[in-house]
Design a protein around this motif. Structure first.
Motif, short mmCIF file in Angstrom:
data_model
loop_
_atom_site.label_atom_id
_atom_site.label_comp_id
_atom_site.label_asym_id
_atom_site.label_seq_id
_atom_site.Cartn_x
_atom_site.Cartn_y
_atom_site.Cartn_z
N GLU A 28 42.44 36.94 32.10
CA GLU A 28 42.06 36.97 33.12
C GLU A 28 42.91 38.02 33.97
OE1 GLU A 28 39.89 35.03 34.57
OE2 GLU A 28 39.25 34.26 32.30
N VAL A 29 44.26 38.06 33.51
CA VAL A 29 45.19 39.04 34.21
C VAL A 29 44.65 40.53 34.12
CG1 VAL A 29 47.70 39.87 34.43
CG2 VAL A 29 47.21 37.41 34.04
N VAL A 30 44.40 40.75 33.05
CA VAL A 30 43.81 42.10 32.56
C VAL A 30 42.79 42.33 33.58
CG1 VAL A 30 42.90 43.79 30.93
CG2 VAL A 30 44.54 42.41 30.43
N MET A 31 41.76 41.58 33.52
CA MET A 31 40.38 41.75 34.57
C MET A 31 40.93 41.60 35.95
SD MET A 31 38.13 42.58 32.78
CE MET A 31 36.77 42.61 33.92
N ALA A 32 41.84 41.05 36.39
CA ALA A 32 42.34 40.74 37.87
C ALA A 32 42.77 42.18 38.08
CB ALA A 32 43.31 39.80 37.92
N TYR A 33 43.38 42.97 37.22
CA TYR A 33 44.00 44.30 37.56
C TYR A 33 42.80 45.39 37.55
CZ TYR A 33 46.57 48.62 37.47
OH TYR A 33 46.88 49.79 37.66
N ALA A 35 39.32 45.14 37.54
CA ALA A 35 38.06 45.00 38.21
C ALA A 35 38.34 45.52 39.97
CB ALA A 35 37.56 43.57 38.38
N PRO A 36 39.48 45.14 40.43
CA PRO A 36 39.57 45.69 41.63
C PRO A 36 40.26 47.03 41.61
CG PRO A 36 41.08 43.94 41.41
CD PRO A 36 40.34 44.02 40.34
N ALA A 37 40.96 47.38 40.71
CA ALA A 37 41.31 48.70 40.66
C ALA A 37 40.28 49.74 40.59
CB ALA A 37 42.44 48.78 39.45
N ILE A 38 39.35 49.33 39.71
CA ILE A 38 38.39 50.17 39.49
C ILE A 38 37.18 50.35 40.75
CG2 ILE A 38 36.01 50.45 38.09
CD1 ILE A 38 37.49 49.52 36.00
N MET A 39 37.01 49.20 41.38
CA MET A 39 36.14 49.23 42.54
C MET A 39 36.80 49.99 43.85
SD MET A 39 33.36 47.75 41.52
CE MET A 39 32.54 48.13 42.92
N ALA A 40 38.34 49.59 43.90
CA ALA A 40 38.67 50.26 44.96
C ALA A 40 38.82 51.93 44.53
CB ALA A 40 40.14 49.86 45.33
N GLY A 41 39.11 52.22 43.44
CA GLY A 41 39.26 53.53 43.06
C GLY A 41 37.95 54.30 43.39
N ILE A 42 36.63 53.59 43.02
CA ILE A 42 35.31 54.12 43.38
C ILE A 42 35.20 54.27 44.78
CG2 ILE A 42 32.96 53.76 42.97
CD1 ILE A 42 33.52 52.50 40.42
N GLY A 43 35.83 53.26 45.62
CA GLY A 43 35.58 53.84 46.91
C GLY A 43 36.37 54.76 47.39
N ALA A 65 46.83 41.33 39.64
CA ALA A 65 47.29 40.91 38.49
C ALA A 65 48.38 39.95 38.54
CB ALA A 65 47.44 42.17 37.68
N LEU A 66 49.22 40.02 39.43
CA LEU A 66 50.16 39.40 39.75
C LEU A 66 49.93 37.94 40.07
CD1 LEU A 66 53.51 38.98 39.74
CD2 LEU A 66 53.35 39.91 42.15
N MET A 67 48.74 37.95 41.09
CA MET A 67 48.32 36.53 41.69
C MET A 67 47.60 35.99 40.54
SD MET A 67 48.35 34.48 44.13
CE MET A 67 48.98 35.65 45.25
#
Length: 164
Positions: A28-33, A35-43, A65-67
């Motif tokens: 869950e922590v790996v995916m929490a880092y 998923a948003p990093a990839i999407m924001a990076g693409i943006g 990831a921390l949350m």
């Protein structure tokens, strides 16, 4: 003859048709880092916003990831065994934890701004302005997804134990 899968017990991986779902915090922590990093990076790439590209890997992914880690640990602790957390409707539990995650993100943004202002009083860094959006939004999304997936796993495991 059907052979048992040896990785089931070691990694918590279940077969496709299996009713029992597991909640594994590190995934869950790996995916929490990621998923948003990839999407924001693409943006950031699409809009050519260098600040968003950097924030994707730092404040957005890191805060998510921390949350996710904090909410996951909280749910694995005694809080996850409280009667209202298990017995309340799914959306109520997810909503409460989403608001808590967003509130914690807002508090973390405030602490970060104050600490940076104390350490560097005259220089106003651009990334400090981003934390007011990145931290609460990352907290909201990460806590919503982690709580939702935890609740599905707990409900599925609880109902499968009842049938026995």
């Amino acid at each position: 003859m059907k052979y048992p899968n040896q990785t089931d017990d070691v990694y918590g991986i279940k077969a496709v048709g299996s009713k029992k779902k597991t909640f594994v915090l590190w995934r869950e922590v790996v995916m929490a880092y990621a998923a948003p990093a990839i999407m924001a990076g693409i943006g950031g790439l699409v809009t050519a916003d260098r600040g968003l590209q950097i924030a994707a890997l730092t404040t957005i992914g890191g805060a998510s990831a921390l949350m996710a880690l904090m909410i996951g640990l909280l749910l694995h602790s005694r809080v996850g065994h409280l009667r209202w957390v298990i017995g309340a409707p799914h959306l109520v539990v997810v909503g409460v934890f989403a608001m808590a995650g967003s509130s914690f993100g807002l508090y973390a943004a405030w602490v970060t701004s104050v600490v940076v202002e104390i350490m560097i009083p005259s220089n106003h860094l651009v990334w400090v302005n981003r934390v007011w959006i990145d931290f609460p939004l990352s907290g909201f999304i990460a806590s919503t997804i982690v709580t939702w997936r935890w609740r599905v796993a707990v409900t599925t495991n609880f109902s499968s134990k009842r049938r026995r």
